[in-house]
Motif scaffolding. Structure first.
Motif, PDB file in Angstrom:
ATOM      1  N   ALA A  99       0.826  -1.210   0.000  1.00 37.24           N
ATOM      2  CA  ALA A  99       0.000   0.000   0.000  1.00 37.24           C
ATOM      3  C   ALA A  99       0.860   1.259   0.000  1.00 37.24           C
ATOM      4  O   ALA A  99       0.587   2.207  -0.743  1.00 37.24           O
ATOM      5  N   SER A 157      -3.730   7.645   6.903  1.00 40.74           N
ATOM      6  CA  SER A 157      -4.899   7.182   6.155  1.00 40.74           C
ATOM      7  C   SER A 157      -4.598   5.910   5.363  1.00 40.74           C
ATOM      8  O   SER A 157      -5.477   5.066   5.194  1.00 40.74           O
ATOM      9  N   ILE A 158      -3.366   5.753   4.887  1.00 39.27           N
ATOM     10  CA  ILE A 158      -2.993   4.525   4.178  1.00 39.27           C
ATOM     11  C   ILE A 158      -3.067   3.340   5.127  1.00 39.27           C
ATOM     12  O   ILE A 158      -3.619   2.289   4.797  1.00 39.27           O
ATOM     13  N   ASP A 194      -6.685   2.455   5.807  1.00 41.87           N
ATOM     14  CA  ASP A 194      -7.296   1.751   4.675  1.00 41.87           C
ATOM     15  C   ASP A 194      -6.920   0.266   4.679  1.00 41.87           C
ATOM     16  O   ASP A 194      -7.757  -0.590   4.419  1.00 41.87           O
ATOM     17  N   VAL A 195      -5.657  -0.017   4.966  1.00 40.45           N
ATOM     18  CA  VAL A 195      -5.207  -1.414   4.993  1.00 40.45           C
ATOM     19  C   VAL A 195      -5.829  -2.150   6.171  1.00 40.45           C
ATOM     20  O   VAL A 195      -6.278  -3.292   6.036  1.00 40.45           O
ATOM     21  N   GLY A 207      -8.598  -1.454   7.859  1.00 41.76           N
ATOM     22  CA  GLY A 207     -10.048  -1.609   7.761  1.00 41.76           C
ATOM     23  C   GLY A 207     -10.648  -1.885   9.117  1.00 41.76           C
ATOM     24  O   GLY A 207     -10.550  -1.082  10.033  1.00 41.76           O
TER      25      GLY A 207
END
Length: 80
Positions: free
Chosen positions: A11, A44-45, A48-49, A51
């Motif tokens: 990511a 934020s990365i 996102d990963v 979750g």
């Protein structure tokens, strides 16, 4: 857990960051980016990963390494 480390590395690399290492020590995951980066962007990365993964407080810090130019960005969090 190595699957999570691989997903995090991919990511960050897909977002254009140079990843130095992704490590896990007990329940702490640490991602070292070989450049300075904005905290909100890298946080934020990770979000996102992760979750719905149970995690605690994604921290973003900077560090310098003796003998190297520049500053690294470190993203870390505790994972259950």
């Amino acid at each position: 857990m190595s699957e999570l480390r691989d997903e995090l590395r991919a990511a960050y690399e897909d977002a254009g960051y140079d990843v130095g290492e992704v490590t896990e020590n007990r329940d702490t995951v640490r991602v070292v980016l070989l450049e300075e980066a904005g905290a909100e962007d890298v946080r934020s990365i990770a979000a996102d990963v992760l979750g719905e993964e149970p995690s605690f407080g994604v921290n973003v810090t900077t560090e310098s390494v003796d003998g190297h130019d520049g500053t690294s960005t470190v993203v870390s969090f505790r994972n259950r």
